[in-house]
Design a protein around this motif. Structure first.
Motif, mmCIF file in Angstrom:
data_model
loop_
_atom_site.group_PDB
_atom_site.id
_atom_site.type_symbol
_atom_site.label_atom_id
_atom_site.label_comp_id
_atom_site.label_asym_id
_atom_site.label_seq_id
_atom_site.Cartn_x
_atom_site.Cartn_y
_atom_site.Cartn_z
ATOM 1 N N LEU A 19 13.396 8.878 -3.979
ATOM 2 C CA LEU A 19 14.055 8.409 -2.964
ATOM 3 C C LEU A 19 13.331 7.576 -2.003
ATOM 4 C CD1 LEU A 19 16.511 11.507 -2.402
ATOM 5 C CD2 LEU A 19 17.268 9.047 -3.287
ATOM 6 N N LEU A 20 12.324 8.300 -1.752
ATOM 7 C CA LEU A 20 11.329 7.459 -0.966
ATOM 8 C C LEU A 20 10.761 5.889 -1.342
ATOM 9 C CD1 LEU A 20 9.501 7.213 1.826
ATOM 10 C CD2 LEU A 20 7.821 8.856 0.866
ATOM 11 N N ALA A 21 10.397 6.156 -2.693
ATOM 12 C CA ALA A 21 10.044 4.705 -3.304
ATOM 13 C C ALA A 21 11.255 3.754 -3.223
ATOM 14 C CB ALA A 21 9.733 5.034 -4.823
ATOM 15 N N GLN A 22 12.545 4.358 -3.307
ATOM 16 C CA GLN A 22 13.487 3.341 -3.132
ATOM 17 C C GLN A 22 13.625 2.614 -1.966
ATOM 18 O OE1 GLN A 22 17.544 5.175 -3.967
ATOM 19 N NE2 GLN A 22 18.047 3.441 -5.184
ATOM 20 N N PHE B 2 5.599 6.940 8.020
ATOM 21 C CA PHE B 2 5.482 6.797 6.560
ATOM 22 C C PHE B 2 4.512 8.246 6.058
ATOM 23 C CE2 PHE B 2 2.409 6.058 3.279
ATOM 24 C CZ PHE B 2 3.409 5.794 1.994
ATOM 25 N N HIS B 3 3.455 8.249 6.790
ATOM 26 C CA HIS B 3 2.515 9.449 6.567
ATOM 27 C C HIS B 3 3.261 10.689 6.821
ATOM 28 C CE1 HIS B 3 -0.885 6.808 6.306
ATOM 29 N NE2 HIS B 3 -0.932 6.345 7.564
ATOM 30 N N LEU C 24 11.461 2.325 0.474
ATOM 31 C CA LEU C 24 10.429 1.403 0.495
ATOM 32 C C LEU C 24 10.650 0.053 -0.350
ATOM 33 C CD1 LEU C 24 7.426 3.744 0.143
ATOM 34 C CD2 LEU C 24 8.108 2.435 2.267
ATOM 35 N N ASN C 25 11.262 0.091 -1.541
ATOM 36 C CA ASN C 25 11.510 -0.980 -1.998
ATOM 37 C C ASN C 25 12.689 -1.792 -1.319
ATOM 38 O OD1 ASN C 25 9.735 -0.702 -4.214
ATOM 39 N ND2 ASN C 25 11.396 0.313 -5.410
ATOM 40 N N ARG C 26 13.526 -1.324 -0.586
ATOM 41 C CA ARG C 26 14.526 -2.112 0.259
ATOM 42 C C ARG C 26 13.836 -2.792 1.562
ATOM 43 N NH1 ARG C 26 18.350 2.195 -1.314
ATOM 44 N NH2 ARG C 26 17.992 3.214 0.733
ATOM 45 N N GLN C 27 12.585 -2.291 1.709
ATOM 46 C CA GLN C 27 12.032 -2.529 3.062
ATOM 47 C C GLN C 27 11.307 -3.902 3.210
ATOM 48 O OE1 GLN C 27 9.589 0.791 4.523
ATOM 49 N NE2 GLN C 27 11.570 1.987 5.028
ATOM 50 N N ASP D 67 0.666 -1.135 0.012
ATOM 51 C CA ASP D 67 0.160 0.034 -0.115
ATOM 52 C C ASP D 67 0.891 1.169 0.031
ATOM 53 O OD1 ASP D 67 -2.203 -1.568 -0.011
ATOM 54 O OD2 ASP D 67 -2.555 -1.231 2.287
ATOM 55 N N ARG D 68 2.007 1.167 0.979
ATOM 56 C CA ARG D 68 2.669 2.377 1.067
ATOM 57 C C ARG D 68 3.506 2.610 -0.421
ATOM 58 N NH1 ARG D 68 5.543 1.795 6.848
ATOM 59 N NH2 ARG D 68 3.642 1.100 7.991
ATOM 60 N N ARG D 69 4.047 1.540 -1.059
ATOM 61 C CA ARG D 69 4.682 1.824 -2.424
ATOM 62 C C ARG D 69 3.653 2.320 -3.393
ATOM 63 N NH1 ARG D 69 7.437 -4.248 -1.888
ATOM 64 N NH2 ARG D 69 9.339 -3.583 -0.572
ATOM 65 N N LEU D 70 2.521 2.026 -3.366
ATOM 66 C CA LEU D 70 1.470 2.258 -4.239
ATOM 67 C C LEU D 70 1.383 3.815 -4.148
ATOM 68 C CD1 LEU D 70 -0.499 1.869 -6.567
ATOM 69 C CD2 LEU D 70 -2.082 1.062 -4.891
ATOM 70 N N LEU D 71 1.080 4.208 -2.768
ATOM 71 C CA LEU D 71 0.857 5.698 -2.656
ATOM 72 C C LEU D 71 1.982 6.564 -3.231
ATOM 73 C CD1 LEU D 71 -0.671 5.178 1.068
ATOM 74 C CD2 LEU D 71 -1.941 6.431 -1.134
ATOM 75 N N VAL D 72 3.127 6.152 -2.897
ATOM 76 C CA VAL D 72 4.423 6.749 -3.472
ATOM 77 C C VAL D 72 4.263 6.879 -4.971
ATOM 78 C CG1 VAL D 72 6.820 7.255 -3.488
ATOM 79 C CG2 VAL D 72 5.727 6.769 -1.302
ATOM 80 N N GLN D 73 4.204 5.912 -5.577
ATOM 81 C CA GLN D 73 4.216 5.945 -7.143
ATOM 82 C C GLN D 73 2.999 6.965 -7.520
ATOM 83 O OE1 GLN D 73 1.513 3.862 -9.130
ATOM 84 N NE2 GLN D 73 2.552 4.615 -11.203
ATOM 85 N N GLN D 74 1.806 6.695 -7.127
ATOM 86 C CA GLN D 74 0.854 7.562 -7.402
ATOM 87 C C GLN D 74 1.052 9.014 -7.132
ATOM 88 O OE1 GLN D 74 -2.349 6.559 -9.199
ATOM 89 N NE2 GLN D 74 -0.570 5.359 -9.772
#
Length: 632
Positions: A63-66, A82-83, A68-71, A27-34
């Motif tokens: 950078l935030l998306a990157q 995150f919020h 999250l991808n490592r988490q 969910d967090r990754r999707l929010l950052v991508q959008q």
């Protein structure tokens, strides 16, 4: 301290937070991508903000998306963090239109302390004072009028500035105003929950005794908005709203003035009157959450005071009609039009209102898209208004051309229909003073700019500037819907958001007209022609000194009159400070007469059968009044 049972249902902040985390790592990754889609491809102010504030929101999101991808789900950390980080990226551009809206259970809640704090000045020195408390709340020596000195041990002025630094206002006055109002009330749809569980307020009571009050943050449901910005409606498409100010306004009504907290924008069974307001009296209205109208008695005379709390309505025609009804029942020798704290709303409502106060035709502000391939696709899908709710055709030629020429922005075209902005013409003929402050934003900025650009009257500012929000704002959900109508488009970049989260983005920027034509409203706002620093009497005695200053300005202006009675073949004009009248019947000039008496008759053959009659009144060759009449 005590607070009665019942009333506003509330919950302690810590109890609320224990059940608030609902998002997964995906969910967090999707929010950052959008968020990247909106900020990189839709956000109209990004070139301006990157230059003015030296920020790079796109890179921060990448950078935030990157990270999250490592988490992993085990290492992703608490949801509030995150919020906070995603909200901070949006806040960095200092644009109150461009927001990350937290998911449920935050979205419908407001955190608050049981009192409000406002500021006033003695000379250049600021003071802070409690002005309101939640009904039934009591503490020793505490109540409206006590002076506030410290916030959690920090001098109050420094605490306000520290809080202001976390707010997204586009200029210092706007940030300061939002830093102050969010000290005690925070809509959780926009504000990350307070870091502290309680606040220790140091204050001086009426006897000069220094006391401390420790109160925990509470959480309650906020009143819902009248307008659903996610549906494809004219109100959503023409939205110009600082959601934070609007949310706070609704929360204040619920907590502190519940008698005007209505579930709908119109109260059809309101007990109205057709009698003019008596001196000092208030008029009942069908829209108590939108208007407050009263006759005020000042040292300079008796005048009308019409407060417009919000432009956030669904029907701009109904809004303007109620404004006109109220204005006609107020004193006709001068009107104080007060839009302080108005976060905006329907851009049509704001610009339709201007015509009622001036004889001159209204030029609505033009608006521009930033010319990205995604915005070109979006406009192309609605070039011919297939849904009947949105017409982006005027912008399409310049958008397509910009892909070849490299132009950053499209051509500028009005959001507000020119015909609607001039449909009923002038309705109030006395002088008007507009009162603004730094919480005026969006459609209210557009209204204040139009008021100034058309030379309607003096602008009296309680702050150095308005909030400086010059844009039309669309939600992520609306953008997604526009890509799905009239039929879904394959490869749409807008994906459903989790947990009822949402985002908003400035989609079209607005520009000023006439002498300041082409100047953006964003970050610049409207500078008042006169400045008034709020006094202690203002914040505790219903704006006594502010309204007295506005009345002084009104008393120095001429009071005109232009009434028209239509006969079968003539017009009877009753005038004041008018020496010539020109008559237009169904758009064509039909007569011109010198006005040599207060009441004159002008022959106009067939006047009674005309569709529309417009009478323009002049003094020394200058247009000073105009009346539009539709014969029965």
């Amino acid at each position: 301290m005590t607070e009665p049972a019942g009333g506003v249902a509330k919950q302690e902040l810590q109890d609320f937070l224990r059940t608030a985390d609902t998002l997964t790592l995906d969910d967090r990754r999707l929010l950052v991508q959008q968020a990247l889609v909106l900020v990189e491809h839709n956000y109209v102010h990004r070139p301006l903000k990157e230059a003015m504030h030296a920020v790079n929101p796109v890179q921060r999101l990448r950078l935030l998306a990157q990270r999250l991808n490592r988490q992993t789900p085990a290492t992703m950390g608490p949801e509030w963090r995150f919020h906070a980080e995603l909200s901070e990226v949006f806040h960095s551009v200092r644009d109150l239109h461009t927001n990350y809206l937290l998911p449920e259970p935050y979205a419908s809640k407001v955190a608050y302390l049981p009192y409000l704090i406002e500021e006033y000045h003695t000379g250049e020195e600021r003071h802070y004072v409690v002005t309101m408390t939640v009904e039934g709340f009591e503490a020793p020596g505490f109540g409206p009028g006590v002076a506030v000195t410290h916030w959690n041990g920090v001098p109050i002025d420094r605490a306000v500035e520290a809080n202001a630094a976390r707010c997204a206002g586009g200029n210092p006055a706007a940030r300061h105003a939002r830093g102050l109002e969010s000290l005690t009330i925070r809509p959780l749809v926009l504000h990350v929950p307070p870091e502290e569980s309680w606040v220790v307020l140091t204050y001086v009571d009426a006897d000069g005794i220094v006391r401390e009050l420790r109160e925990g943050w509470r959480v309650t449901d906020n009143l819902p908005s009248f307008v659903d910005a996610d549906r494809l409606t004219a109100a959503a498409v023409a939205q110009g709203l600082d959601l934070g100010t609007d949310e706070i306004g609704r929360a204040v009504r619920k907590l502190y003035v519940p008698q005007v907290a209505t579930a709908h924008e119109t109260v059809p069974d309101a007990r109205l009157t057709a009698e003019p307001a008596e001196p000092g009296a208030e008029l009942p209205t069908t829209m108590p959450s939108i208007f407050r109208a009263r006759s005020i008695v000042t040292p300079s005379g008796t005048f009308g005071h019409l407060r417009v709390f919000s432009f956030n309505v669904n029907d701009p025609g109904e809004f303007v009609a109620e404004f006109v009804r109220l204005a006609r029942l107020l004193p006709q020798n001068g009107l104080v039009l007060d839009v302080r704290g108005n976060g905006g709303g329907h851009i049509h409502a704001a610009e339709f209102l201007l015509q009622t106060l001036t004889p001159h035709p209204i030029t609505p502000e033009p608006a521009q898209f930033v010319t990205t391939p995604l915005n070109v696709r979006l406009c192309g899908r609605h070039e011919e208004n297939p849904t009947g709710e949105i017409d982006l055709g005027p912008w399409c030629p310049s958008m397509n051309q910009a892909l070849e020429t490299g132009s950053v922005y499209s051509g500028g075209f009005p959001i507000t229909p020119v015909a609607g902005a001039n449909a009923i013409g002038q309705q109030y003929f006395g002088p008007v003073v507009l009162i603004t402050d730094a919480r005026c934003y969006s459609a209210t900025d557009i209204f204040a700019a139009g008021f100034q650009d058309h030379g309607i009257g003096d602008v009296l500012g309680a702050d150095d500037n308005t909030g400086a929000g010059g844009a039309n704002v669309w939600t992520h959900e609306l953008l997604k819907l526009l890509m799905e109508l009239p039929s879904p488009e394959e490869g749409s970049p807008y994906l459903p958001l989790p947990g009822q989260a949402n985002m908003r983005v400035s989609i079209r920027r607005t520009l000023r007209v006439h002498a300041l034509a082409g100047t953006p409203v964003e970050d610049l706002g409207v500078v008042p022609s006169h400045r008034h620093r709020m006094t202690r009497r203002d914040v505790l005695e219903d704006n006594a000194d502010l309204l007295a200053r506005a009345a002084e300005l009104l008393s120095a202006r001429p009071v005109r009159r232009l009434d028209v009675r239509v006969g079968a073949d003539d017009l009877t004009l009753t005038t004041r400070l008018v020496d010539r009248a020109d008559v237009y019947v169904d758009g064509r000039p039909r007569a011109s007469a010198d006005v040599t008496a207060e009441v004159v008759t002008v022959p106009v053959t067939g006047a009674g059968s005309a569709r529309v009659i417009r009478v323009a009144g002049f003094q020394d060759g200058e247009l000073v009044a105009a009346r539009t009449v539709v014969p029965v």
